[in-house]
Design a protein around this motif. Structure first.
Motif, PDB file in Angstrom:
ATOM      1  N   ALA A   1       0.826  -1.216   0.000  1.00 21.53           N
ATOM      2  CA  ALA A   1       0.000   0.000   0.000  1.00 21.53           C
ATOM      3  C   ALA A   1       0.857   1.263   0.000  1.00 21.53           C
ATOM      4  O   ALA A   1       0.541   2.230  -0.690  1.00 21.53           O
ATOM      5  N   ARG A   2       1.950   1.260   0.743  1.00 22.88           N
ATOM      6  CA  ARG A   2       2.820   2.443   0.771  1.00 22.88           C
ATOM      7  C   ARG A   2       3.441   2.713  -0.601  1.00 22.88           C
ATOM      8  O   ARG A   2       3.749   3.850  -0.925  1.00 22.88           O
ATOM      9  N   GLY A   3       3.599   1.683  -1.389  1.00 25.00           N
ATOM     10  CA  GLY A   3       4.138   1.855  -2.735  1.00 25.00           C
ATOM     11  C   GLY A   3       3.076   2.196  -3.770  1.00 25.00           C
ATOM     12  O   GLY A   3       3.389   2.397  -4.945  1.00 25.00           O
ATOM     13  N   PHE A   4       1.822   2.255  -3.336  1.00 27.52           N
ATOM     14  CA  PHE A   4       0.713   2.533  -4.244  1.00 27.52           C
ATOM     15  C   PHE A   4       0.592   4.043  -4.440  1.00 27.52           C
ATOM     16  O   PHE A   4      -0.190   4.721  -3.785  1.00 27.52           O
ATOM     17  N   VAL A   5       1.401   4.572  -5.324  1.00 30.01           N
ATOM     18  CA  VAL A   5       1.422   6.013  -5.595  1.00 30.01           C
ATOM     19  C   VAL A   5       1.419   6.252  -7.098  1.00 30.01           C
ATOM     20  O   VAL A   5       1.828   5.385  -7.883  1.00 30.01           O
ATOM     21  N   VAL A   6       0.969   7.409  -7.475  1.00 31.09           N
ATOM     22  CA  VAL A   6       1.011   7.799  -8.881  1.00 31.09           C
ATOM     23  C   VAL A   6       2.480   8.038  -9.236  1.00 31.09           C
ATOM     24  O   VAL A   6       3.193   8.734  -8.504  1.00 31.09           O
ATOM     25  N   PRO A   7       2.962   7.444 -10.353  1.00 30.58           N
ATOM     26  CA  PRO A   7       4.387   7.516 -10.663  1.00 30.58           C
ATOM     27  C   PRO A   7       4.892   8.915 -11.035  1.00 30.58           C
ATOM     28  O   PRO A   7       6.082   9.170 -10.984  1.00 30.58           O
ATOM     29  N   ARG A   8       3.985   9.790 -11.377  1.00 34.43           N
ATOM     30  CA  ARG A   8       4.405  11.159 -11.717  1.00 34.43           C
ATOM     31  C   ARG A   8       3.279  12.104 -11.333  1.00 34.43           C
ATOM     32  O   ARG A   8       2.168  11.685 -11.040  1.00 34.43           O
ATOM     33  N   SER A   9       3.575  13.348 -11.352  1.00 33.02           N
ATOM     34  CA  SER A   9       2.576  14.350 -11.019  1.00 33.02           C
ATOM     35  C   SER A   9       1.462  14.338 -12.074  1.00 33.02           C
ATOM     36  O   SER A   9       1.742  14.262 -13.270  1.00 33.02           O
ATOM     37  N   PRO A  10       0.185  14.390 -11.647  1.00 34.80           N
ATOM     38  CA  PRO A  10      -0.906  14.359 -12.620  1.00 34.80           C
ATOM     39  C   PRO A  10      -0.836  15.558 -13.567  1.00 34.80           C
ATOM     40  O   PRO A  10      -0.585  16.685 -13.130  1.00 34.80           O
ATOM     41  N   GLN A  11      -1.077  15.299 -14.827  1.00 37.54           N
ATOM     42  CA  GLN A  11      -0.961  16.346 -15.847  1.00 37.54           C
ATOM     43  C   GLN A  11      -2.302  16.781 -16.436  1.00 37.54           C
ATOM     44  O   GLN A  11      -2.459  17.939 -16.805  1.00 37.54           O
ATOM     45  N   SER A  12      -3.226  15.868 -16.558  1.00 38.96           N
ATOM     46  CA  SER A  12      -4.483  16.194 -17.239  1.00 38.96           C
ATOM     47  C   SER A  12      -5.643  16.271 -16.254  1.00 38.96           C
ATOM     48  O   SER A  12      -5.527  15.877 -15.094  1.00 38.96           O
ATOM     49  N   LYS A  13      -6.778  16.765 -16.769  1.00 35.20           N
ATOM     50  CA  LYS A  13      -7.988  16.845 -15.941  1.00 35.20           C
ATOM     51  C   LYS A  13      -8.448  15.452 -15.496  1.00 35.20           C
ATOM     52  O   LYS A  13      -9.069  15.323 -14.462  1.00 35.20           O
ATOM     53  N   LEU A  14      -8.141  14.440 -16.263  1.00 32.98           N
ATOM     54  CA  LEU A  14      -8.511  13.079 -15.910  1.00 32.98           C
ATOM     55  C   LEU A  14      -7.570  12.513 -14.848  1.00 32.98           C
ATOM     56  O   LEU A  14      -7.991  11.800 -13.943  1.00 32.98           O
ATOM     57  N   GLU A  15      -6.305  12.834 -14.936  1.00 31.02           N
ATOM     58  CA  GLU A  15      -5.307  12.290 -14.008  1.00 31.02           C
ATOM     59  C   GLU A  15      -5.419  12.869 -12.603  1.00 31.02           C
ATOM     60  O   GLU A  15      -5.137  12.176 -11.622  1.00 31.02           O
ATOM     61  N   ILE A  16      -5.824  14.123 -12.499  1.00 35.73           N
ATOM     62  CA  ILE A  16      -5.881  14.778 -11.182  1.00 35.73           C
ATOM     63  C   ILE A  16      -6.835  14.044 -10.231  1.00 35.73           C
ATOM     64  O   ILE A  16      -6.442  13.671  -9.131  1.00 35.73           O
TER      65      ILE A  16
ATOM     66  N   LEU B   1      -7.921  10.978 -10.499  1.00 41.38           N
ATOM     67  CA  LEU B   1      -7.426   9.615 -10.340  1.00 41.38           C
ATOM     68  C   LEU B   1      -6.308   9.557  -9.312  1.00 41.38           C
ATOM     69  O   LEU B   1      -6.214   8.603  -8.536  1.00 41.38           O
ATOM     70  N   ALA B   2      -5.459  10.572  -9.289  1.00 38.22           N
ATOM     71  CA  ALA B   2      -4.392  10.623  -8.284  1.00 38.22           C
ATOM     72  C   ALA B   2      -5.001  10.721  -6.887  1.00 38.22           C
ATOM     73  O   ALA B   2      -4.514  10.095  -5.935  1.00 38.22           O
ATOM     74  N   GLY B   3      -6.069  11.482  -6.756  1.00 36.56           N
ATOM     75  CA  GLY B   3      -6.755  11.596  -5.463  1.00 36.56           C
ATOM     76  C   GLY B   3      -7.347  10.268  -5.026  1.00 36.56           C
ATOM     77  O   GLY B   3      -7.266   9.895  -3.858  1.00 36.56           O
ATOM     78  N   TYR B   4      -7.933   9.533  -5.976  1.00 37.72           N
ATOM     79  CA  TYR B   4      -8.482   8.210  -5.657  1.00 37.72           C
ATOM     80  C   TYR B   4      -7.376   7.248  -5.230  1.00 37.72           C
ATOM     81  O   TYR B   4      -7.570   6.435  -4.328  1.00 37.72           O
ATOM     82  N   THR B   5      -6.238   7.361  -5.874  1.00 38.87           N
ATOM     83  CA  THR B   5      -5.099   6.516  -5.499  1.00 38.87           C
ATOM     84  C   THR B   5      -4.711   6.777  -4.050  1.00 38.87           C
ATOM     85  O   THR B   5      -4.471   5.843  -3.279  1.00 38.87           O
ATOM     86  N   ASP B   6      -4.667   8.048  -3.669  1.00 44.93           N
ATOM     87  CA  ASP B   6      -4.348   8.403  -2.282  1.00 44.93           C
ATOM     88  C   ASP B   6      -5.397   7.852  -1.318  1.00 44.93           C
ATOM     89  O   ASP B   6      -5.055   7.334  -0.247  1.00 44.93           O
ATOM     90  N   GLU B   7      -6.664   7.944  -1.697  1.00 41.81           N
ATOM     91  CA  GLU B   7      -7.741   7.439  -0.840  1.00 41.81           C
ATOM     92  C   GLU B   7      -7.632   5.923  -0.657  1.00 41.81           C
ATOM     93  O   GLU B   7      -7.824   5.414   0.455  1.00 41.81           O
ATOM     94  N   ILE B   8      -7.345   5.223  -1.740  1.00 45.69           N
ATOM     95  CA  ILE B   8      -7.206   3.761  -1.662  1.00 45.69           C
ATOM     96  C   ILE B   8      -6.039   3.399  -0.752  1.00 45.69           C
ATOM     97  O   ILE B   8      -6.152   2.515   0.102  1.00 45.69           O
ATOM     98  N   ARG B   9      -4.907   4.089  -0.917  1.00 45.44           N
ATOM     99  CA  ARG B   9      -3.728   3.802  -0.089  1.00 45.44           C
ATOM    100  C   ARG B   9      -4.046   4.048   1.383  1.00 45.44           C
ATOM    101  O   ARG B   9      -3.751   3.214   2.249  1.00 45.44           O
ATOM    102  N   GLU B  10      -4.667   5.171   1.688  1.00 44.23           N
ATOM    103  CA  GLU B  10      -4.980   5.496   3.081  1.00 44.23           C
ATOM    104  C   GLU B  10      -5.993   4.518   3.670  1.00 44.23           C
ATOM    105  O   GLU B  10      -5.889   4.139   4.842  1.00 44.23           O
ATOM    106  N   ALA B  11      -6.956   4.082   2.860  1.00 45.73           N
ATOM    107  CA  ALA B  11      -7.937   3.104   3.342  1.00 45.73           C
ATOM    108  C   ALA B  11      -7.247   1.777   3.669  1.00 45.73           C
ATOM    109  O   ALA B  11      -7.512   1.167   4.713  1.00 45.73           O
ATOM    110  N   LEU B  12      -6.357   1.330   2.784  1.00 50.79           N
ATOM    111  CA  LEU B  12      -5.627   0.081   3.043  1.00 50.79           C
ATOM    112  C   LEU B  12      -4.784   0.193   4.309  1.00 50.79           C
ATOM    113  O   LEU B  12      -4.776  -0.714   5.140  1.00 50.79           O
ATOM    114  N   LEU B  13      -4.082   1.301   4.460  1.00 51.24           N
ATOM    115  CA  LEU B  13      -3.230   1.477   5.644  1.00 51.24           C
ATOM    116  C   LEU B  13      -4.068   1.527   6.920  1.00 51.24           C
ATOM    117  O   LEU B  13      -3.672   0.977   7.953  1.00 51.24           O
ATOM    118  N   SER B  14      -5.225   2.160   6.841  1.00 49.91           N
ATOM    119  CA  SER B  14      -6.118   2.214   8.001  1.00 49.91           C
ATOM    120  C   SER B  14      -6.618   0.815   8.369  1.00 49.91           C
ATOM    121  O   SER B  14      -6.646   0.445   9.547  1.00 49.91           O
TER     122      SER B  14
END
Length: 106
Positions: free
Chosen positions: A35-50, A52-65
C-alpha cells in the motif's frame, strides 16, 4: 498435514492463538508495504489524471487504516484466548476435584 491441536491443553490453545496473531500481523505488514508503494508515478498532468491521483491516495490510506485496525484486533486475540483458556482449565480442574471428592466419599 497441519499440527494437531489438543484442546484439553490450554497452553496449546494459547500457542495456536499466538501463531494466528503472528500470521495476521505478517500478512498485514506485507499489505502495508504494498500500500505504501501505491502512488502515482508522476505528477498528474491532465484533468482526468488529477482526480485519479486523489483516488489513489484514498485507496492507499484506506488500506493502511485497515491494516492498523486488523493489527489491533490481532493483538487482542492471544490475550482473550489466554483468559478464556485459563478460566476453562481452572473450571475443568475444579470439576475434576469435585468429582474426585464426591467419588471418594461414596
Amino acid at each position: 498435514m497441519p499440527d494437531q491441536l489438543d484442546l484439553d491443553e490450554h497452553h496449546e490453545v494459547v500457542a495456536a492463538a499466538q501463531k494466528f496473531r503472528t500470521a495476521i500481523v505478517t500478512v498485514g505488514g506485507q499489505v502495508e508495504q504494498i500500500a505504501r508503494g501505491f502512488v502515482v508515478p508522476r505528477s498528474p498532468q491532465s484533468k482526468l489524471e488529477i482526480p485519479l491521483a486523489g483516488y489513489t491516495d484514498e485507496i492507499r490510506e484506506a488500506l493502511l487504516s485497515l491494516v492498523g485496525t486488523n493489527r489491533r484486533g490481532a493483538d487482542v486475540i492471544p490475550e482473550h484466548t489466554t483468559q478464556v483458556s485459563v478460566a476453562l482449565h481452572h473450571a475443568d480442574q475444579e470439576g475434576a476435584s469435585t468429582v474426585g471428592r464426591h467419588s471418594a466419599s461414596t
